[in-house]
Design an enzyme around this catalytic site. Sequence first.
Site, mmCIF file in Angstrom:
data_model
loop_
_atom_site.group_PDB
_atom_site.id
_atom_site.type_symbol
_atom_site.label_atom_id
_atom_site.label_comp_id
_atom_site.label_asym_id
_atom_site.label_seq_id
_atom_site.Cartn_x
_atom_site.Cartn_y
_atom_site.Cartn_z
ATOM 1 C CG ASP A 130 -0.121 -0.012 2.534
ATOM 2 O OD1 ASP A 130 0.914 -0.699 2.571
ATOM 3 O OD2 ASP A 130 -0.531 0.652 3.496
ATOM 4 C CB CYS A 131 4.404 2.027 -0.454
ATOM 5 S SG CYS A 131 5.532 3.420 -0.657
ATOM 6 C CE LYS B 289 13.115 -1.711 5.499
ATOM 7 N NZ LYS B 289 12.906 -1.578 6.940
ATOM 8 C CB SER C 213 8.833 8.593 -5.099
ATOM 9 O OG SER C 213 8.446 9.607 -4.197
ATOM 10 C CD1 TRP D 240 -3.903 3.921 5.237
ATOM 11 C CD2 TRP D 240 -2.690 5.214 6.592
ATOM 12 N NE1 TRP D 240 -3.197 4.794 4.445
ATOM 13 C CE2 TRP D 240 -2.443 5.604 5.253
ATOM 14 C CE3 TRP D 240 -2.033 5.882 7.619
ATOM 15 C CZ2 TRP D 240 -1.569 6.638 4.924
ATOM 16 C CZ3 TRP D 240 -1.163 6.918 7.290
ATOM 17 C CH2 TRP D 240 -0.943 7.282 5.959
ATOM 18 C CE LYS E 275 2.101 4.931 9.216
ATOM 19 N NZ LYS E 275 2.178 3.493 8.911
#
Length: 213
Positions: free
Chosen positions: A19-20, A47, A73, A207, A210
């Site tokens: 979802d980035c 990672k 990006s 999300w 958060k």
Amino acid sequence: MALDICVKVAVGAPDVLGDCPFSQRVLLTLEEKKLPYKTHLINVSDKPQWFLDISPEGKVPVVKLDGKWVADSDVIVGLLEEKYPEPSLKTPPEFASVGSKIFGAFVTFLKSKDANDGSEKALVDELEALENHLKTHSGPFVAGEKITAVDLSLAPKLYHLEVALGHYKNWSVPESLTSVRNYAKALFSRESFENTKAKKEIVVAGWESKVNA
């Protein structure tokens, strides 16, 4: 030859795009430029060493250009525009910052536990600024009839806004902001967006920590 790009994997689903929104921005750029690419899905919570070797900060997205792995990006999109100028996605400088505060305002409102803290109004103010821009220019996109880099940056962020606020706050963009709503529809209906978006449930899950922090 396909460009290699490392992007976030969905939590709990090792073969599903994550979802980035910054990863999607780069994927959208590759799609709109019709550049072949190969995605490498990275578990950002665990990672792999090979990924840390090419991206010591452990951030996604990273793209391999001219034999070197490039992060960020903003940098990636700029280099893709230089290296593959056609079709052009260059945003006129005067429009480059349109909508740039929406994502921050969205995150603040999403995480807010106080209905009177002004975070909802702050988001609506930013959306109204985008509304006014779209109304006073010849649309449907920020720079006019043609999609450009600023739209590809905003599209994933508006998608996260729509999905996450709809789920966690039962909130949607006010109906009075017709230009913003139509703009989002125009972005979300593009083939490039369909090919690169995360599933709604993945955005919601992304999300959760958060919202509940």
